[in-house]
Design an enzyme around this catalytic site. Structure first.
Site, PDB file in Angstrom:
ATOM      1  N   GLU C  65      13.545  25.383  54.940  1.00 26.28           N
ATOM      2  CA  GLU C  65      12.736  26.553  54.861  1.00 26.28           C
ATOM      3  C   GLU C  65      12.829  27.615  56.015  1.00 26.28           C
ATOM      4  O   GLU C  65      12.570  28.676  55.867  1.00 26.28           O
ATOM      5  CB  GLU C  65      11.190  26.349  54.819  1.00 26.28           C
ATOM      6  CG  GLU C  65      10.681  25.607  53.677  1.00 26.28           C
ATOM      7  CD  GLU C  65      11.358  24.258  53.327  1.00 26.28           C
ATOM      8  OE1 GLU C  65      11.936  23.875  52.516  1.00 26.28           O
ATOM      9  OE2 GLU C  65      10.875  23.353  54.163  1.00 26.28           O
ATOM     10  N   LEU C  93      15.939  18.077  63.476  1.00 20.23           N
ATOM     11  CA  LEU C  93      16.517  17.124  62.483  1.00 20.23           C
ATOM     12  C   LEU C  93      17.046  15.859  63.184  1.00 20.23           C
ATOM     13  O   LEU C  93      17.753  15.855  64.111  1.00 20.23           O
ATOM     14  CB  LEU C  93      17.579  17.652  61.652  1.00 20.23           C
ATOM     15  CG  LEU C  93      17.300  18.744  60.658  1.00 20.23           C
ATOM     16  CD1 LEU C  93      18.503  19.583  60.344  1.00 20.23           C
ATOM     17  CD2 LEU C  93      16.410  18.225  59.710  1.00 20.23           C
ATOM     18  N   HIS C 100      20.057  12.930  53.842  1.00 16.12           N
ATOM     19  CA  HIS C 100      19.229  14.017  53.913  1.00 16.12           C
ATOM     20  C   HIS C 100      19.597  14.875  55.005  1.00 16.12           C
ATOM     21  O   HIS C 100      19.832  16.106  54.878  1.00 16.12           O
ATOM     22  CB  HIS C 100      17.839  13.540  53.830  1.00 16.12           C
ATOM     23  CG  HIS C 100      16.833  14.635  53.915  1.00 16.12           C
ATOM     24  ND1 HIS C 100      16.686  15.290  52.519  1.00 16.12           N
ATOM     25  CD2 HIS C 100      16.352  15.258  54.683  1.00 16.12           C
ATOM     26  CE1 HIS C 100      15.811  16.276  52.858  1.00 16.12           C
ATOM     27  NE2 HIS C 100      15.495  16.266  54.162  1.00 16.12           N
ATOM     28  N   PHE C 125      20.028  30.118  66.512  1.00 17.24           N
ATOM     29  CA  PHE C 125      20.029  28.629  66.093  1.00 17.24           C
ATOM     30  C   PHE C 125      19.257  27.544  66.803  1.00 17.24           C
ATOM     31  O   PHE C 125      19.917  27.172  67.928  1.00 17.24           O
ATOM     32  CB  PHE C 125      21.599  28.284  65.824  1.00 17.24           C
ATOM     33  CG  PHE C 125      21.529  26.967  64.958  1.00 17.24           C
ATOM     34  CD1 PHE C 125      21.324  27.026  63.635  1.00 17.24           C
ATOM     35  CD2 PHE C 125      22.088  25.840  65.608  1.00 17.24           C
ATOM     36  CE1 PHE C 125      21.404  25.618  62.911  1.00 17.24           C
ATOM     37  CE2 PHE C 125      22.017  24.774  65.103  1.00 17.24           C
ATOM     38  CZ  PHE C 125      21.844  24.508  63.712  1.00 17.24           C
ATOM     39  N   ARG C 139      16.485  17.032  74.968  1.00 21.05           N
ATOM     40  CA  ARG C 139      16.665  18.389  74.613  1.00 21.05           C
ATOM     41  C   ARG C 139      15.538  19.198  74.300  1.00 21.05           C
ATOM     42  O   ARG C 139      15.676  20.322  74.419  1.00 21.05           O
ATOM     43  CB  ARG C 139      17.692  18.311  73.520  1.00 21.05           C
ATOM     44  CG  ARG C 139      19.008  17.865  73.725  1.00 21.05           C
ATOM     45  CD  ARG C 139      19.902  17.384  72.709  1.00 21.05           C
ATOM     46  NE  ARG C 139      21.166  16.958  73.233  1.00 21.05           N
ATOM     47  CZ  ARG C 139      21.153  15.692  73.715  1.00 21.05           C
ATOM     48  NH1 ARG C 139      20.286  14.847  73.783  1.00 21.05           N
ATOM     49  NH2 ARG C 139      22.396  15.196  74.106  1.00 21.05           N
TER      50      ARG C 139
END
Lengths: 167, 167, 167, 167, 167
Positions: C65, C93, C100, C125, C139
């Site tokens: 999205e 992710l 996926h 990004f 991170r």
């Protein structure tokens, strides 16, 4: 385009190219291989009836430059009295120790597809993406490197003529 | 661009760049390597006749920023009295433990291709995509890291000049 | 952006953001990690002089999205009295047992690149693409997960400010 | 969207969908799984206040057809008195013995992203990309296949409503 | 489209194609396999009520030519009295020893998706991407190569008719 034993392909008669103007853009990297491919393409164009004056060769440093140069030269010719009917974009990429091969091959193959679809002029994908030099020499027709050597430049020239006269 | 022994490439004479204006956009990540590449490119542009005042350097944080910055700076210069004739977009990506490398490298290489094709101004792909630091240092000309060290910035500068004067 | 020891990057002075309006779009999946990143970005924007009223947070369910929401919110603001100068699109992710991760990461990274280039507004990004949770927490600055923990949201905020004032 | 233990996501209250019109395009391949996902999405839309008359289902053969059908049906509705506010594109791809899975999944995920960005209407990615059937059934809420079964159609419906009312 | 046991798909009644005009573009590489697929598609179109005079076959050398030829022929027909309602683009790619397969398959699958979305005319993806010849023959309905042989050309024809009459 494959190593399959069921492949094999026939092309049209030799005079099909007599009214066409063809652009060949090729890289200078890996020139011993590239030059074979360019020569194979050029000879085939001549044998197919394309006039020598209507075969325009242009070279660029590497494969990433192919889409840009192909686009620019095709666009520049669009307003001329004898615009290009097709382009053959020739290069040789050989897998090295970094990931350079993968990203260049991907951007180049997608870029050349875009240029052809954007302009409505056929752009033939003449880029070998090989894992070693022997594979590339064999596909450039060097029979000293493999018994099944075949110069793919010949096929790309036939394809350019056929696609230029499509429809 | 490959590790092949058949590679090798010649570029044009040194005065080819005298009327050109070249943009270099580079990342600040991995600066010890990037700086070598930028310096190699800049020196080669000067040696090729590009005037110092016509070499514009701009830096951005990372590789993902290269397409955007290159597009914006090229567009901004388009209406000026001396617009850029080409851009060299320089960065160094080194494989880490996540998948960051792959997605950044892919988006950046496709993005820079798009910018060049959209604007009709050559964008030279000066991004090293290496599996470790040594590979990157070797490609930035650090001979202490490998006997075949060669600064790719030199090639990118020659490529920029050649592509800027294409056709 | 890499694990390399040669990385490291400096950003501009703190007052650079005082006139800017920044959009942060973030996912709600993996919120313990995402919230750290968003907080790191927001704090850094404030410390860089961006007014609290000019930091707009918007959340979406998942990473797929992000490009749509970023595009829509940037476009909606374009006609306002104080349009956004940059967007930071944040998500996490983590590789699962299906494919996926790969398809979402690919479409998202290419989609965010497209949005920035289409609109001419920088889109940072801010998507971590990790193979496990520990990588993501490290991170996001969670030092209990690794000694080299660093909150990448901080870098994305600096990058947004720098790219917003580019050129 | 991930298997991570830190995932988890909350959605808005049930009445959010009362004025919305939602398109569900789904494939017929792997229908035992797809039907579960469609049913989960539809039920959730109803529970969220979307009127039954404003939920439009359309089916296509396979996943490659999803971007085209979604684009065409969204465009066709654009001039109507009650255009669609969002689309949910549902399919199930399961890795087979050829490379079909990879190329279909890639073209479909990029294609659906393009459609959403081109039209400015949210297109929810409801395509499972699984390595085997059990993975797909579990993500379609079949608890006989795994204890962590959850019907992702539910999440896609919530996401559609949320994205339709974005900004 | 998958090898899954849960797959299976039903198509509409036979008369659905009676007013349609369908373009089949196919490659000549791997012709023993391609011809089976083309024949399966053509027969199915006829059985579905498409008139023989409204089935137009065109061949191109390889898969990379499919997006360009499909685009050009669809565009050329757009102004005619009986434009094409759908295209089926058929080819067979078999993994060889170089990386040619991967780059051609990727550019072709993305290119055909682009053509369909750009033109608003359905383009059916009839390209097999197989790891060996047996896989391709089985998917072209050669039962001597496998007990589960099924000619995918049949499905592509049904899909073309269905997508042509969508909405």
């Amino acid at each position: 385009m494959h190593d399959s034993t069921v492949k094999g392909i026939e092309f049209a008669t030799k005079s099909a190219g007599k009214d066409l103007r063809i652009l060949i853009v090729h890289t200078r990297w890996n020139s011993p291989i590239v030059n074979r491919l360019v020569e194979g393409a050029k000879q085939t164009l001549l044998e197919s009836g394309v006039l020598a004056e209507n075969i325009v060769l242009h070279n660029v440093p590497g494969a990433y430059e192919l889409p840009f140069a192909t686009q620019k030269l095709l666009k520049a010719s669009a307003g001329s009295t004898k615009p290009f009917d097709a382009a053959i974009s020739i290069g040789v990429l050989i897998k090295g120790s970094t990931m350079h091969f993968e990203y260049i091959a991907d951007a180049t193959s997608q870029g050349l597809m875009r240029v052809g679809l954007d302009l409505g002029i056929p752009v033939i994908f003449g880029v070998l993406t090989c894992l070693n030099e022997d594979q590339a020499f064999v596909r450039a027709g060097d029979s000293s490197r493999g018994s099944n050597a075949h110069n793919h430049g010949i096929d790309w020239a036939h394809t350019a003529i056929e696609m230029a006269t499509l429809g």
